[in-house]
Design an enzyme around this catalytic site. Sequence first.
Site, PDB file in Angstrom:
ATOM      1  N   GLY A   7      42.085  27.159  26.563  1.00 53.01           N
ATOM      2  CA  GLY A   7      43.088  27.364  27.608  1.00 53.01           C
ATOM      3  C   GLY A   7      43.145  26.144  28.507  1.00 53.01           C
ATOM      4  O   GLY A   7      43.394  26.244  29.713  1.00 53.01           O
ATOM      5  N   MET A  12      43.410  27.093  35.473  1.00 53.24           N
ATOM      6  CA  MET A  12      41.949  27.172  35.487  1.00 53.24           C
ATOM      7  C   MET A  12      41.344  26.249  34.440  1.00 53.24           C
ATOM      8  O   MET A  12      40.280  25.651  34.655  1.00 53.24           O
ATOM      9  CB  MET A  12      41.505  28.609  35.242  1.00 53.24           C
ATOM     10  CG  MET A  12      41.599  29.495  36.467  1.00 53.24           C
ATOM     11  SD  MET A  12      40.494  28.967  37.804  1.00 53.24           S
ATOM     12  CE  MET A  12      38.900  29.289  37.074  1.00 53.24           C
ATOM     13  N   PRO A 123      33.818  38.274  36.085  1.00 49.08           N
ATOM     14  CA  PRO A 123      35.091  38.585  36.731  1.00 49.08           C
ATOM     15  C   PRO A 123      35.487  37.558  37.783  1.00 49.08           C
ATOM     16  O   PRO A 123      36.664  37.369  38.069  1.00 49.08           O
ATOM     17  CB  PRO A 123      34.834  39.952  37.374  1.00 49.08           C
ATOM     18  CG  PRO A 123      33.727  40.545  36.569  1.00 49.08           C
ATOM     19  CD  PRO A 123      32.859  39.383  36.184  1.00 49.08           C
ATOM     20  N   ASN A 124      34.481  36.896  38.368  1.00 56.60           N
ATOM     21  CA  ASN A 124      34.755  35.889  39.393  1.00 56.60           C
ATOM     22  C   ASN A 124      33.627  34.852  39.378  1.00 56.60           C
ATOM     23  O   ASN A 124      32.455  35.214  39.353  1.00 56.60           O
ATOM     24  CB  ASN A 124      34.847  36.535  40.782  1.00 56.60           C
ATOM     25  CG  ASN A 124      35.582  35.666  41.779  1.00 56.60           C
ATOM     26  OD1 ASN A 124      35.305  34.490  41.905  1.00 56.60           O
ATOM     27  ND2 ASN A 124      36.520  36.263  42.495  1.00 56.60           N
ATOM     28  N   HIS A 152      46.314  38.606  44.484  1.00 53.55           N
ATOM     29  CA  HIS A 152      46.312  37.477  43.555  1.00 53.55           C
ATOM     30  C   HIS A 152      47.718  36.931  43.364  1.00 53.55           C
ATOM     31  O   HIS A 152      48.711  37.569  43.746  1.00 53.55           O
ATOM     32  CB  HIS A 152      45.745  37.903  42.195  1.00 53.55           C
ATOM     33  CG  HIS A 152      44.256  38.010  42.172  1.00 53.55           C
ATOM     34  ND1 HIS A 152      43.587  39.086  42.712  1.00 53.55           N
ATOM     35  CD2 HIS A 152      43.300  37.184  41.675  1.00 53.55           C
ATOM     36  CE1 HIS A 152      42.279  38.915  42.540  1.00 53.55           C
ATOM     37  NE2 HIS A 152      42.084  37.773  41.919  1.00 53.55           N
ATOM     38  N   HIS A 153      47.778  35.765  42.729  1.00 52.33           N
ATOM     39  CA  HIS A 153      49.060  35.153  42.390  1.00 52.33           C
ATOM     40  C   HIS A 153      49.856  36.072  41.453  1.00 52.33           C
ATOM     41  O   HIS A 153      49.288  36.938  40.775  1.00 52.33           O
ATOM     42  CB  HIS A 153      48.829  33.800  41.728  1.00 52.33           C
ATOM     43  CG  HIS A 153      47.937  33.876  40.518  1.00 52.33           C
ATOM     44  ND1 HIS A 153      48.409  34.136  39.249  1.00 52.33           N
ATOM     45  CD2 HIS A 153      46.592  33.745  40.390  1.00 52.33           C
ATOM     46  CE1 HIS A 153      47.399  34.160  38.387  1.00 52.33           C
ATOM     47  NE2 HIS A 153      46.287  33.921  39.056  1.00 52.33           N
ATOM     48  N   LYS A 156      49.121  36.794  37.450  1.00 53.33           N
ATOM     49  CA  LYS A 156      47.944  37.504  36.938  1.00 53.33           C
ATOM     50  C   LYS A 156      48.403  38.729  36.159  1.00 53.33           C
ATOM     51  O   LYS A 156      49.255  39.482  36.634  1.00 53.33           O
ATOM     52  CB  LYS A 156      47.029  37.906  38.093  1.00 53.33           C
ATOM     53  CG  LYS A 156      45.725  38.538  37.642  1.00 53.33           C
ATOM     54  CD  LYS A 156      44.765  38.700  38.805  1.00 53.33           C
ATOM     55  CE  LYS A 156      43.479  39.395  38.388  1.00 53.33           C
ATOM     56  NZ  LYS A 156      42.775  38.653  37.315  1.00 53.33           N
TER      57      LYS A 156
END
Length: 263
Positions: A7, A12, A123-124, A152-153, A156
């Site tokens: 990705g 990210m 998860p984070n 969140h944006h 997501k």
Amino acid sequence: MRVVVVGAKGRMGRETVRAVLNDPELELVGCVDRTLNDVAVSAVLGHESNGVKFSNDLVKTLIDTNADVMVDFTTPATMKANIDKAIELGVRPVVGTTGMTPEEIANWDQACKDRGIGGLIAPNFAIGAILMMRFAQQASRYLPHVEIIEMHHDQKLDAPSGTAIKTLELIAQERQAVQQGHPNEHETIPGSRGGEFDGMRVHSVRLPGYVAHQQVIFGGLGQTLTIRHDSINRESFMPGVVMSCKQVMKYEGLVYGLENLLD
């Protein structure tokens, strides 16, 4: 440690590429994305490849680069197949994508143990977010009435966020389920009270301008307590990603949650 980022063209992914390149203990050996080829090198690295392999073929890249670690920031649909392929090849998965079931996590844990490798699903990756979850877990012992608002944006895909779910799971370990709100409350607009988890409510906001934010709100007699974390930009996740790449080399099995790597 030889790292492949999957990705790599995503927001990210690009941040992860920079973080790996800037760490002296890590070596970026491959970047994988659905539409990634040598033409797109400058879009990810900002300069020539310098020996980094770019491809849209994950299996070939993991084999050709003899990778130690695969960092995956893709989508829930893609991520599951990527984890399977990495473990099969003996490559340690470090995954920031959410949306898997407890059964899937358990199966990957056993697969990692069978291969004698470590792995992590987080998860984070923000250290502050991990502290927020820990503090919320502690607070729930004394203030059991709690609701979560996560923001969140708008790109997501999953709701609620993996961070919110992990927070709810940690709190559920510390307190008995309680009835929150009036027992006869009625939603004039369905869904107004949010999702329900073990008696707690969780609300998801998706708007442009946000990155990743969460507040855990506790209510008691004559008082409230709010524990909040804000990721202002994606750089906030990188110390956790880099630490995870190094730590997964030291153990066997799949760990769920970055907090398990902290003291």
